[in-house]
Design a protein around this motif. Structure first.
Motif, PDB file in Angstrom:
ATOM      1  N   GLN A  78      25.237  -2.412  18.297  1.00  0.00           N
ATOM      2  CA  GLN A  78      25.247  -0.845  18.436  1.00  0.00           C
ATOM      3  C   GLN A  78      24.625  -0.399  19.258  1.00  0.00           C
ATOM      4  O   GLN A  78      25.126  -0.200  19.857  1.00  0.00           O
ATOM      5  N   SER A  79      23.183  -0.545  19.516  1.00  0.00           N
ATOM      6  CA  SER A  79      22.199   0.182  20.479  1.00  0.00           C
ATOM      7  C   SER A  79      21.603  -0.748  21.285  1.00  0.00           C
ATOM      8  O   SER A  79      20.791  -0.447  22.323  1.00  0.00           O
TER       9      SER A  79
ATOM     10  N   GLN B 105      29.777   7.373  18.360  1.00  0.00           N
ATOM     11  CA  GLN B 105      28.596   6.705  17.634  1.00  0.00           C
ATOM     12  C   GLN B 105      27.771   6.966  16.480  1.00  0.00           C
ATOM     13  O   GLN B 105      27.562   6.654  15.420  1.00  0.00           O
TER      14      GLN B 105
ATOM     15  N   GLN C 108      27.502   5.445  12.929  1.00  0.00           N
ATOM     16  CA  GLN C 108      25.692   4.955  12.681  1.00  0.00           C
ATOM     17  C   GLN C 108      25.992   5.418  10.973  1.00  0.00           C
ATOM     18  O   GLN C 108      25.515   4.914  10.405  1.00  0.00           O
TER      19      GLN C 108
ATOM     20  N   THR D 152      16.777   6.023  13.777  1.00  0.00           N
ATOM     21  CA  THR D 152      18.284   6.580  14.035  1.00  0.00           C
ATOM     22  C   THR D 152      17.172   7.924  15.616  1.00  0.00           C
ATOM     23  O   THR D 152      17.951   7.260  16.045  1.00  0.00           O
TER      24      THR D 152
ATOM     25  N   ARG E  73      16.540   5.393  18.480  1.00  0.00           N
ATOM     26  CA  ARG E  73      18.103   5.658  19.252  1.00  0.00           C
ATOM     27  C   ARG E  73      18.256   5.998  20.135  1.00  0.00           C
ATOM     28  O   ARG E  73      18.186   6.138  21.020  1.00  0.00           O
ATOM     29  N   LYS E  74      17.863   7.930  19.690  1.00  0.00           N
ATOM     30  CA  LYS E  74      18.537   8.555  20.054  1.00  0.00           C
ATOM     31  C   LYS E  74      17.357   9.539  20.911  1.00  0.00           C
ATOM     32  O   LYS E  74      18.133   9.803  22.444  1.00  0.00           O
TER      33      LYS E  74
END
Length: 466
Positions: free
Chosen positions: A341-342, A309, A313, A373, A376-377
């Protein structure tokens, strides 16, 4: 022959001279009338005759003086109208070249606009490069049906005078002018020439040449002055384009360094972790502890998936920062792929015509990418909104807001927030003259707010891009 342009009489000096003449001429004329009337009174017996003669001369003087004054005013108006037209043409030509930051396209525009400005058939631009490098040559107006490899010329004869000495050259008859000529095969015959240097301070960047006016008239001193003024504008545009090229090169080098650093910090650590787990799993298998080894392999699989991933990214970020695509178009593609993707519900609210300088757009894209980012994380959010809005002052506010779990901003800024990249985002904002702030609290989501100066043709679209 070669000619230099003499400086025209300043407008203030011409006006002062006209004022003196307008005062002294009537005074001198009235003095002559006074002397003449006294003489006529002595010569003529009739006392009315001198008076009638004086009145007639006064009327004639008024008419003649008024006619002379109005002719001067008419000439001044015609001169001002011509100068305004020339300045307007020069302004339009300058605008045409000032908006282009691609150096090759700009140089082609410079020689084309110079031809249009002066009304020349042929144009040539020679730019100096680094020592040992061949000059850059752009030609305009050459016949399309005749091959003329002008870029292969290694020496340009009399044209080099402008490049070497930095002085303008105006020639009425090339056949009679002394000096060498180096014309390639297929070069059209030319009779008149006008050449001016392109300067940036004391440095000669290149030279601009025009040959043969379209009306077959010789080049005038006004043509030379106009082309010299245009060359000054061209020098500014060329310097700006070269600076933009250097900034772009530095940005590319910085981006490569960032990618290498991220790969080392993320992918390198993951590979080290996988290598360690592989050894542990192999040792467990050799000892017959298959169940425990399976747990280690599952941790390896999870780490590899996260690394995969991260690589995707990074590739997505590189695609979004490709030059020349525009801020909104780049972010729209990035957000669309991030959704795929997410699974995040990401909204983009921005006007299609939003524009910044390319270097600013690149940093804004990177800041928004870093903020997304982080969402997402770490945020555990289901929705996030990226919005561009005009600031009441001269600027633009960019916000990235999510509905995630939030965090304790004080503790992050105290030292545990390096993984969020907050310092990097602030540094990027400061590099473009902007500011960055973050609002967050546990359970209340997070908002990253970026303020940047400017934002031409803002027109924020109220319709979200989903």
């Amino acid at each position: 022959m070669e000619r230099n342009v003499s400086a025209p009489l300043p407008a203030e000096q011409r006006l002062r001279r006209l004022k003196r003449i307008a005062i002294l001429a009537p005074a001198a004329y009235m003095l002559l009338l006074l002397l003449g009337s006294q003489l006529l009174e002595r010569l003529l017996p009739n006392p009315w005759a001198p008076r009638l003669a004086v009145i007639a001369l006064v009327l004639i003087g008024i008419v003649v003086f008024a006619e002379w004054i109005f002719r001067i005013i008419a000439r001044q108006q015609a001169t001002l109208a011509q100068q305004n037209a020339e300045l307007q043409a020069l302004h339009e030509a300058g605008l045409a070249i000032a908006s282009d930051l691609d150096l090759d396209k700009l140089l082609a525009q410079v020689v084309d606009q110079a031809r249009r400005l002066i009304g020349a058939r042929y144009g040539l631009l020679i730019m100096r490069e680094q020592p040992g490098m061949p000059p850059i040559v752009f030609a305009s107006g050459l016949p399309a049906d005749r091959e003329c490899r002008i870029s292969e010329i290694t020496s340009h004869g009399l044209l080099d005078q402008v490049l070497r000495e930095g002085r303008s050259l105006r020639i009425d008859d090339l056949e009679r002018y002394p000096g060498q000529r180096h014309f390639p095969e297929g070069h059209p015959a030319m009779r008149t020439l006008l050449g001016v240097p392109i300067r940036s301070g004391e440095t000669i960047l290149g030279a601009l040449y025009l040959a043969d006016r379209e009306d077959n008239a010789p080049y005038t001193p006004q043509d030379q002055l106009r082309l010299e003024r245009f060359a000054t504008q061209a020098a500014l545009a060329i310097t700006n384009a070269r600076l933009h090229r250097r900034i772009t090169s530095l940005a590319i080098a910085e981006e490569r360094e960032r990618i290498a650093r991220e790969m080392h910090d993320s992918l390198g650590q993951v590979l080290g972790f996988v290598n360690l787990k592989a050894r542990v799993a192999a040792d467990l298998i050799n000892r017959g502890q298959a169940a425990v080894a399976a747990e280690e392999l599952e941790q390896m699989r999870t780490a590899v998936q996260e690394a995969y991933q991260e690589v995707r990214q990074a590739i997505l970020s590189l695609r979004a920062t490709a030059p020349g695509r525009g801020l909104v178009a780049s972010l729209r593609e990035y957000i669309q792929r991030l959704r795929e993707q997410s699974g995040l519900d990401v909204r983009l609210e921005a006007g299609e015509n939003l524009r910044f300088p390319p270097a600013v757009e690149a940093q804004v894209i990177r800041i928004v990418q870093e903020a997304l980012t982080n969402v997402r994380k770490h945020a555990r959010a289901s929705a996030v909104t990226v919005r561009f809005a005009p600031d009441p002052g001269d600027g633009t506010v960019v916000t990235v807001s999510d509905d995630g779990q939030g965090f304790d901003l004080a503790s992050v800024e105290a030292g545990r927030g390096a993984r969020f990249g907050l310092l990097t985002m602030r540094e990027r904002a400061e590099s473009i003259g902007g500011t960055l702030s973050i609002e967050s609290a546990p359970g209340r989501g997070t908002t990253v707010r970026l303020w940047i100066p400017g934002g031409a043709q803002h027109g924020t679209d109220s319709r979200p891009d989903r």
